[in-house]
Scaffold this motif. Sequence first.
Motif, PDB file in Angstrom:
ATOM      1  N   VAL A  83       3.031 -46.743   9.596  1.00 42.00           N
ATOM      2  CA  VAL A  83       2.642 -47.417   8.355  1.00 42.00           C
ATOM      3  C   VAL A  83       2.230 -48.850   8.679  1.00 42.00           C
ATOM      4  CG1 VAL A  83       3.431 -48.224   6.098  1.00 42.00           C
ATOM      5  CG2 VAL A  83       4.134 -45.976   6.937  1.00 42.00           C
ATOM      6  N   VAL A  84       0.988 -49.214   8.334  1.00 40.07           N
ATOM      7  CA  VAL A  84       0.520 -50.566   8.634  1.00 40.07           C
ATOM      8  C   VAL A  84       1.224 -51.552   7.712  1.00 40.07           C
ATOM      9  CG1 VAL A  84      -1.715 -49.812   9.505  1.00 40.07           C
ATOM     10  CG2 VAL A  84      -1.455 -50.286   7.075  1.00 40.07           C
ATOM     11  N   ASP A  85       1.382 -52.772   8.188  1.00 35.59           N
ATOM     12  CA  ASP A  85       2.184 -53.772   7.491  1.00 35.59           C
ATOM     13  C   ASP A  85       1.716 -54.000   6.053  1.00 35.59           C
ATOM     14  OD1 ASP A  85       3.550 -53.998   9.829  1.00 35.59           O
ATOM     15  OD2 ASP A  85       2.637 -55.886  10.450  1.00 35.59           O
ATOM     16  N   ARG A  86       0.400 -54.135   5.854  1.00 37.07           N
ATOM     17  CA  ARG A  86      -0.100 -54.481   4.519  1.00 37.07           C
ATOM     18  C   ARG A  86       0.184 -53.385   3.496  1.00 37.07           C
ATOM     19  NH1 ARG A  86      -4.789 -53.509   7.564  1.00 37.07           N
ATOM     20  NH2 ARG A  86      -5.921 -51.626   6.955  1.00 37.07           N
ATOM     21  N   ASP A  87       0.293 -52.125   3.951  1.00 41.10           N
ATOM     22  CA  ASP A  87       0.564 -51.034   3.018  1.00 41.10           C
ATOM     23  C   ASP A  87       2.017 -51.018   2.555  1.00 41.10           C
ATOM     24  OD1 ASP A  87      -2.042 -50.233   3.141  1.00 41.10           O
ATOM     25  OD2 ASP A  87      -1.711 -48.608   4.583  1.00 41.10           O
ATOM     26  N   ALA A  88       2.882 -51.767   3.225  1.00 42.22           N
ATOM     27  CA  ALA A  88       4.289 -51.834   2.823  1.00 42.22           C
ATOM     28  C   ALA A  88       4.569 -53.028   1.924  1.00 42.22           C
ATOM     29  CB  ALA A  88       5.181 -51.897   4.062  1.00 42.22           C
ATOM     30  N   LEU A  89       3.597 -53.934   1.758  1.00 39.81           N
ATOM     31  CA  LEU A  89       3.843 -55.186   1.039  1.00 39.81           C
ATOM     32  C   LEU A  89       4.180 -54.947  -0.428  1.00 39.81           C
ATOM     33  CD1 LEU A  89       3.838 -58.274   1.389  1.00 39.81           C
ATOM     34  CD2 LEU A  89       1.459 -58.254   0.617  1.00 39.81           C
ATOM     35  N   GLU A  90       3.508 -54.010  -1.061  1.00 39.73           N
ATOM     36  CA  GLU A  90       3.763 -53.756  -2.476  1.00 39.73           C
ATOM     37  C   GLU A  90       5.208 -53.320  -2.713  1.00 39.73           C
ATOM     38  OE1 GLU A  90       1.961 -51.101  -6.208  1.00 39.73           O
ATOM     39  OE2 GLU A  90       0.974 -51.099  -4.249  1.00 39.73           O
ATOM     40  N   ASP A  91       5.753 -52.521  -1.798  1.00 38.95           N
ATOM     41  CA  ASP A  91       7.154 -52.102  -1.930  1.00 38.95           C
ATOM     42  C   ASP A  91       8.094 -53.301  -1.825  1.00 38.95           C
ATOM     43  OD1 ASP A  91       6.383 -49.475  -2.209  1.00 38.95           O
ATOM     44  OD2 ASP A  91       6.600 -49.007  -0.081  1.00 38.95           O
ATOM     45  N   PHE A  92       7.770 -54.271  -0.927  1.00 44.82           N
ATOM     46  CA  PHE A  92       8.605 -55.470  -0.816  1.00 44.82           C
ATOM     47  C   PHE A  92       8.649 -56.205  -2.144  1.00 44.82           C
ATOM     48  CE2 PHE A  92       6.816 -56.039   3.761  1.00 44.82           C
ATOM     49  CZ  PHE A  92       7.379 -54.841   4.127  1.00 44.82           C
ATOM     50  N   HIS A  93       7.464 -56.418  -2.723  1.00 50.15           N
ATOM     51  CA  HIS A  93       7.384 -57.211  -3.950  1.00 50.15           C
ATOM     52  C   HIS A  93       8.082 -56.520  -5.117  1.00 50.15           C
ATOM     53  CE1 HIS A  93       3.725 -59.749  -2.443  1.00 50.15           C
ATOM     54  NE2 HIS A  93       4.873 -60.115  -1.922  1.00 50.15           N
ATOM     55  N   LEU A 134      14.161 -61.856  -7.313  1.00 50.51           N
ATOM     56  CA  LEU A 134      13.984 -62.750  -6.168  1.00 50.51           C
ATOM     57  C   LEU A 134      12.525 -62.854  -5.738  1.00 50.51           C
ATOM     58  CD1 LEU A 134      17.034 -61.587  -3.992  1.00 50.51           C
ATOM     59  CD2 LEU A 134      16.865 -63.674  -5.375  1.00 50.51           C
ATOM     60  N   LEU A 135      11.607 -62.479  -6.613  1.00 53.28           N
ATOM     61  CA  LEU A 135      10.193 -62.534  -6.260  1.00 53.28           C
ATOM     62  C   LEU A 135       9.772 -63.995  -6.046  1.00 53.28           C
ATOM     63  CD1 LEU A 135       7.871 -60.475  -5.946  1.00 53.28           C
ATOM     64  CD2 LEU A 135       7.181 -61.050  -8.277  1.00 53.28           C
ATOM     65  N   PRO A 136       9.225 -64.340  -4.887  1.00 47.47           N
ATOM     66  CA  PRO A 136       8.906 -65.751  -4.605  1.00 47.47           C
ATOM     67  C   PRO A 136       7.603 -66.178  -5.267  1.00 47.47           C
ATOM     68  CG  PRO A 136       8.291 -64.398  -2.734  1.00 47.47           C
ATOM     69  CD  PRO A 136       8.941 -63.468  -3.726  1.00 47.47           C
ATOM     70  N   ASP A 137       7.465 -67.481  -5.479  1.00 46.57           N
ATOM     71  CA  ASP A 137       6.189 -68.018  -5.953  1.00 46.57           C
ATOM     72  C   ASP A 137       5.158 -67.992  -4.829  1.00 46.57           C
ATOM     73  OD1 ASP A 137       7.248 -68.567  -8.473  1.00 46.57           O
ATOM     74  OD2 ASP A 137       8.002 -70.517  -7.822  1.00 46.57           O
ATOM     75  N   LYS A 168       1.011 -60.288  -9.596  1.00 42.26           N
ATOM     76  CA  LYS A 168       2.468 -60.330  -9.768  1.00 42.26           C
ATOM     77  C   LYS A 168       2.997 -61.755  -9.841  1.00 42.26           C
ATOM     78  CE  LYS A 168       4.161 -55.955  -7.910  1.00 42.26           C
ATOM     79  NZ  LYS A 168       5.034 -55.695  -9.074  1.00 42.26           N
ATOM     80  N   GLY A 169       2.084 -62.721  -9.745  1.00 42.16           N
ATOM     81  CA  GLY A 169       2.508 -64.117  -9.781  1.00 42.16           C
ATOM     82  C   GLY A 169       2.928 -64.663  -8.433  1.00 42.16           C
ATOM     83  N   VAL A 170       2.533 -63.992  -7.348  1.00 43.58           N
ATOM     84  CA  VAL A 170       2.901 -64.397  -5.999  1.00 43.58           C
ATOM     85  C   VAL A 170       1.662 -64.906  -5.272  1.00 43.58           C
ATOM     86  CG1 VAL A 170       3.846 -63.658  -3.777  1.00 43.58           C
ATOM     87  CG2 VAL A 170       4.760 -62.711  -5.901  1.00 43.58           C
ATOM     88  N   ARG A 171       1.780 -66.064  -4.678  1.00 55.25           N
ATOM     89  CA  ARG A 171       0.700 -66.586  -3.828  1.00 55.25           C
ATOM     90  C   ARG A 171       0.972 -66.134  -2.407  1.00 55.25           C
ATOM     91  NH1 ARG A 171      -0.728 -72.186  -1.416  1.00 55.25           N
ATOM     92  NH2 ARG A 171       1.519 -72.535  -1.581  1.00 55.25           N
ATOM     93  N   LEU A 172       0.158 -65.227  -1.929  1.00 55.64           N
ATOM     94  CA  LEU A 172       0.317 -64.693  -0.579  1.00 55.64           C
ATOM     95  C   LEU A 172      -0.338 -65.661   0.400  1.00 55.64           C
ATOM     96  CD1 LEU A 172       1.506 -62.078   0.675  1.00 55.64           C
ATOM     97  CD2 LEU A 172      -0.808 -61.164   0.711  1.00 55.64           C
ATOM     98  N   LEU A 173       0.455 -66.212   1.301  1.00 59.10           N
ATOM     99  CA  LEU A 173      -0.034 -67.240   2.209  1.00 59.10           C
ATOM    100  C   LEU A 173       0.105 -66.766   3.649  1.00 59.10           C
ATOM    101  CD1 LEU A 173      -1.130 -70.175   2.234  1.00 59.10           C
ATOM    102  CD2 LEU A 173       1.205 -70.928   2.678  1.00 59.10           C
TER     103      LEU A 173
END
Length: 416
Positions: free
Chosen positions: A191-201, A209-212, A232-237
Amino acid sequence: MLGVVRSLNRLECVTETLRAALNALASAAPEWLRMHADPAWVERYDRRASDYDVPQGEAKRRAHAEQIGRDGHQLLAAITAPGAPTWLREIPAVELLRQVWLQNFCLVDKALPAGPEAGEPGEAARLVQWRTNQEGLAPSLLMAASPYDPEVHYAKKRSTTWIGYKVHLTETCDEGGPHLITHVETTPAPVVDRDALEDFHEALEAKGLLPDTHLVDAGYVAADQLVASRKKGVRLLGPAPKDYQWQGQSGEGFTVQDFLLDWAREVATCPAGHQSKSWGPDYHQGRTAFKVRFSTTDCRPCPLKPQCTRSGRRLLTLRPREEHETLEAAREREAQPTFSKEYQQRAGIEGTISAGVRTLHLRRSRYIGLAKTHLQHVLTAAAMNLIRLGAWFAGTPLARTRQSAFTGLMTLPISA
């Protein structure tokens, strides 16, 4: 994250899978197996699979593999025969044997030589054939890598290859408080990293605990993830995906940014003032894109063609408008001096991973299966949080990034 199994190549895996099925049947149905097993199997499968026992040479290795394939098909045929106990098919090792044989072998029809009488047609036979890329192989996310842990899979990241899982950690990095791990995610290795990001959020949102701002490495940043995170209100940096087309790499060619895009009319205008001939959707690997083509009549005589395209005409590949504009904004933001300063905070998670690997053996699973491996990761993260809380309550300051003696010396101010 390495699985707690021996690393096997494909041929070793099929051999060990058949051996595991025979051992499972020997315990569950000993009398039935004695009646249906080939006595030659004792010599072939009495010890664990090893490449040392395989004959050398491509033709001999293939013949060896297909002999194992015939043995497995013979066993599966006996298990699925009308008079066989139906519960044999429900044994996990037998079900895995069936899956592995579908993934690694195929049956081909081949005509046998004609009979003794003139004009008598030959009979057709079904032969077991070892699969190659030509016949088609299952993707690594589905391909079994070990009969003893069916959830481990083969994966490759740059020059690193392994069989097992992936672990992802998210931690806080606010000033004035302890840096605590807030979420742990364990995924299959391919599973590539970016495809798991939605589950983290989603998990962080459920915990409140969703970060800004979420600092991530380049593997998690993609145009669609930038858009989804913003919703989702998250700035992905993190480092934005680069433009790997030769025009962008050379620094002298015309990139997509040099074209005027009229999204409403679906028309692109090139630096020479020519408009695109067509603009249509294109679907690749489940993702939507747009192919914008210019006319060869305009491109071939154009004096700017050497800076634009090496083919007969220019072709642009565009993401949907929101993704395209979001990615462009991320690339512009990355070029600003403030980006590197803000992104430096992410160095802490590298220290967390290093501590987990070196001190708590995070890179090796102690258990069979994804669920138990994930439990190990959660307990490891909890232990690290307890250590950090103890240090914070004791007033122990955060450690600085270690430097070599030479680097430390050269960064000291020069006295007058």
